[in-house]
Design an enzyme around this catalytic site. Structure first.
Site, PDB file in Angstrom:
ATOM      1  N   ASP A 143      11.302 -48.013 -95.691  1.00 38.96           N
ATOM      2  CA  ASP A 143      10.917 -46.672 -95.262  1.00 38.96           C
ATOM      3  C   ASP A 143      10.972 -46.538 -93.740  1.00 38.96           C
ATOM      4  O   ASP A 143      10.810 -47.515 -93.013  1.00 38.96           O
ATOM      5  CB  ASP A 143       9.503 -46.333 -95.733  1.00 38.96           C
ATOM      6  CG  ASP A 143       8.489 -47.346 -95.239  1.00 38.96           C
ATOM      7  OD1 ASP A 143       8.825 -48.552 -95.172  1.00 38.96           O
ATOM      8  OD2 ASP A 143       7.363 -46.950 -94.897  1.00 38.96           O
ATOM      9  N   GLU A 144      11.189 -45.330 -93.305  1.00 40.85           N
ATOM     10  CA  GLU A 144      10.981 -44.932 -91.908  1.00 40.85           C
ATOM     11  C   GLU A 144      11.698 -45.823 -90.899  1.00 40.85           C
ATOM     12  O   GLU A 144      11.156 -46.102 -89.831  1.00 40.85           O
ATOM     13  CB  GLU A 144       9.475 -44.919 -91.580  1.00 40.85           C
ATOM     14  CG  GLU A 144       8.710 -43.917 -92.425  1.00 40.85           C
ATOM     15  CD  GLU A 144       7.234 -43.867 -92.044  1.00 40.85           C
ATOM     16  OE1 GLU A 144       6.706 -42.753 -91.904  1.00 40.85           O
ATOM     17  OE2 GLU A 144       6.605 -44.939 -91.892  1.00 40.85           O
TER      18      GLU A 144
END
Lengths: 501, 501
Positions: A302-303
């Site tokens: 993620d991210e």
């Protein structure tokens, strides 16, 4: 007046009967050993009564030959309670249902007559605890296992690593914890699990019918890796998305080689195209696979806001393939759906909103297109660290502003992502991120009662779910939670019960 | 109607005023940083309100130049609350008093107008946690520090070693934990504190104004030492007293070199007259002294039932002299009063009954005769692991049968031992032995509410102590304890309060 039985999460089928069974010192609990011991313990905790163990039991727990995994049947009459299940997990859940039924009536402890037939809707019913932003030790994790398993969750996802710290000791890479675990957010003390601690948690979870899903989050969220292994860390990324995250969450950009104690995200990455990184991934996921009896390893994904898309796609393909080759099923956050080459078995974990963006829906659907399934963690419903009110001490508000208990409850898994129906959903998971959550009491205050919404989304059939019924049923758990030492937040939306004298 | 303010332990002086101060979102908390932060946190936990920090505060915490150590003055008027103290501990205690005053009134959170001047009766106000019979980890110990410090206890005595396990890692003697910490009573998992864990606990205690008093119990209660260092262990003793203990507590006699998982006591001893034992004592207490910033080291000395009296006396003289030479004040259980040669600074810890035997009174008096003082832990009043009722799941009953809350409350320190008055009493300590206590919820269930009796014996002046008032005041803490996640036992002797809507 006998109260109507109240159970959370709502059972598949429940019919109230006539009369009550009186709990008292002479009552005998018997049958399968683990279930009857748990039953005696929970009833003692709730009522102070110390029931007998033995044969000719009025409360019996029996393994039977038929039924779905994790299911149970419970029948309470004025003569006693009979619990039957095809497996130990089903008995465990039935005992927790029975403990929720206990009520105070005319100065006595009773069980209301009832007939329940119950089984879970989804096979994966998870809670996630972030032990990276603030470290939470073995006892606190065990306490969370107690709490979650009592609501029929069967997965504990541990977010073991992030920019702020690496929290699992690995003999292959000792400096991950040697240099990378000393602090937490806000320069609070850090910490980490030894291999023995981790084994202890896995065993405790198994005894509570929970599978541990460990996560090493890569390629982003890895600033702490660079503290011990600077050769693996890309320079902090400067992109518009990173600037936005730093501005929103605070704590500034990190300095390479210095522990990060802020709340920003997205700036860090492992060096993508590097033999050293591949060797590192083989070491850490290889060792994690040998330590983990469960079928899943979570690889994060993620991210990675500063990582170019093509690099990210190549990396996620490599790391999911590695995990699959280790004999485990990879799980990745939904951004990894953008990587066409991920291992086809990779389960996606969707953490967008109840109303998804086109982009997040598309990425999530990709996992199903590849032949796997999705775990649903809509952030504006089941992220337990979201504030209830803007003025709350604990929690954040980035997921569509504060999340009321009602909003955490009123969503339906099959209505989130177009084209993703019952069969494409592996389950539901409620994460608890700990940027603001320092200790066990904070965990309770943030998670309770909203965790009950997630439990019901994961376990109960849609036709059994009802908001008006939920606020009454959750309120009836107040005295049970108090006896268990759960520091729940007494939200005014709930009709909290007290034991009658 | 405004409720009369209720505080536990009872303050030295308290006068109710007129009116109430309304707590709401606009209220500002200010003054000394640690105290005002604690105040904001406790009020948020109790009420859900998130108060502002800043200047022109309605709730102020101020250090002043005069007053006894640990004392404070708190004045609540309809305009606000003003807390003043000469030291950080006094502010800490004043904030906890303020948090206890919070009440629900006409749908609002209020503080009743009141004026309090408060200071402790005794300088040593202790709780003891046995982490040897069952191991309890760092988080659980921190939770107990939270709980005890909120009741104005200032000492955490850790019983770190016993027959069932050695729970502190020492670099000088690695096999103490390497071989001696694997199990607990009933063959439950063991565990131990690393040096870092211990430092972490000491620092957390200090931040809560508690001093850690570590205990290595010698020469008895040392079966676990022999697992790693068999050359130090005497053969299990067979004496009439040991036979009685084995018969009463169960678990049988131990086998040398095999972990002991029973509940009996008195059979084990270090070899007394041995250069190897002296070297061992110098190593372990020497290392413990360097790890421990507080002034006390506890050397045990209880229940060496199989050790000949002359050997015991010689041993206790040597070990207390060693600790004194390390620059620390030794503490020993009262049996060591039989040893004429103990270091004169040795503090005695009396664990006999409220009505002592002549023998135990004589041994206890010996510490005062030598020029030191006593800590009072009458077992049939303040041993928190005693059952309230015979049928309780947790606890034991050897101390004069089950101990009611009333019996735990109705005793006066200066009336226990003839000739031992106020000046000879260093303080009061409430031990919690964990033969039956497995986890944090068990600790809460056993300790609460009886721990409040001990807090009041340690802190409050005799003329402020009153049983009828106590059961009302303790009951008013119910909602506070619930919000803090304390799994207290709701004993019927207490009038438990619930927040009005």
């Amino acid at each position: 007046m006998t109260r109507h039985p109240a159970v959370v999460p709502a059972p598949a089928m429940m019919h109230a009967g006539d009369g009550t069974f009186l709990l008292g010192a002479g009552v005998v609990v018997g049958g399968e050993a683990a279930a009857s011991a748990l039953c005696t313990e929970l009833l003692a905790q709730r009522t102070g009564l110390s029931l007998e163990a033995g044969a000719n039991a009025q409360i019996s727990c029996t393994l039977i030959d038929d039924g779905e995994p994790e299911s149970y049947r419970l029948r309470v009459t004025p003569e006693g309670a009979r619990l039957e299940a095809p497996d130990a997990a089903g008995l465990f859940y039935g005992v927790h249902t029975l403990a929720q039924l206990v009520a105070r009536h005319d100065g006595e402890w009773i069980l209301p007559a009832v007939e329940i037939t119950d089984a879970p809707r989804f096979e994966y019913r998870g809670v996630m605890l972030d032990v990276a932003r603030h470290f939470h030790g073995v006892d606190t994790v065990k306490g969370y296992i107690d709490r979650a398993s009592a609501l029929k969750f069967n997965v504990l996802h541990l977010h073991l690593t992030d920019d702020q710290g690496w929290r699992l000791e690995l003999s292959s890479r000792p400096e991950l914890t040697g240099s990378g675990s000393g602090t937490s957010v806000g320069d609070k003390p850090g910490g980490y699990f030894s291999a023995g601690d981790y084994r202890d948690i896995v065993a405790y979870a198994a005894a509570h019918h929970m599978t541990v899903v460990p996560e090493f989050d890569v390629p982003g969220h890895t600033h702490a890796v660079g503290l011990g292994y600077p050769e693996l860390a890309a320079p902090p990324a400067a992109s518009e998305a990173v600037d936005d995250a730093v501005a929103e969450f605070g704590g500034g950009m990190p300095t390479p080689g210095v522990p990060y104690i802020g709340l920003a995200v997205g700036f860090s990455s492992l060096i993508i195209d590097s033999a050293a990184t591949d060797e590192f991934l083989a070491d850490v996921f290889g060792e994690l696979a040998t330590m983990t009896p469960g079928p899943y390893l979570h690889v994060g994904g993620d991210e990675a806001l500063g990582t170019p898309p093509a690099d990210f796609a190549a990396f996620m393909a490599r790391v999911t393939t590695l995990v699959a080759q280790l004999g485990k099923t990879p799980i990745a956050w939904h951004e990894a759906g953008a990587a066409p080459g991920i291992a086809p078995s990779t389960v996606g974990q969707y953490w967008g909103f109840v109303t998804p963006t086109a982009d997040s829906a598309e990425k999530a659907r990709a996992f199903v297109t590849h032949g796997s399934r999705l775990i649903l963690s809509p952030a504006d419903a089941v992220y337990l660290d979201m504030k209830e009110n803007d003025s709350d001490r604990l929690g954040l508000t980035w997921a569509n502003g504060p999340t009321s208990l009602e909003r955490s409850y009123r969503w339906e898994p099959t209505s989130i992502i177009d084209g993703i129906g019952e069969d494409a959903i592996l389950g539901v998971e409620a994460p608890l991120w700990t940027e603001t959550i320092v200790n066990a009491a904070d965990i309770d205050a943030a998670a309770f009662p909203r965790i009950a919404s997630a439990a019901e989304a994961a376990w109960s059939q849609p036709e059994q779910r009802d908001w008006e019924s939920f606020v009454v049923r959750v309120g009836r758990l107040g005295p049970l939670w108090t006896r268990a030492g759960i520091a729940f937040t007494p939200l005014p939306a709930v009709q909290w019960a007290h034991d009658e004298e």
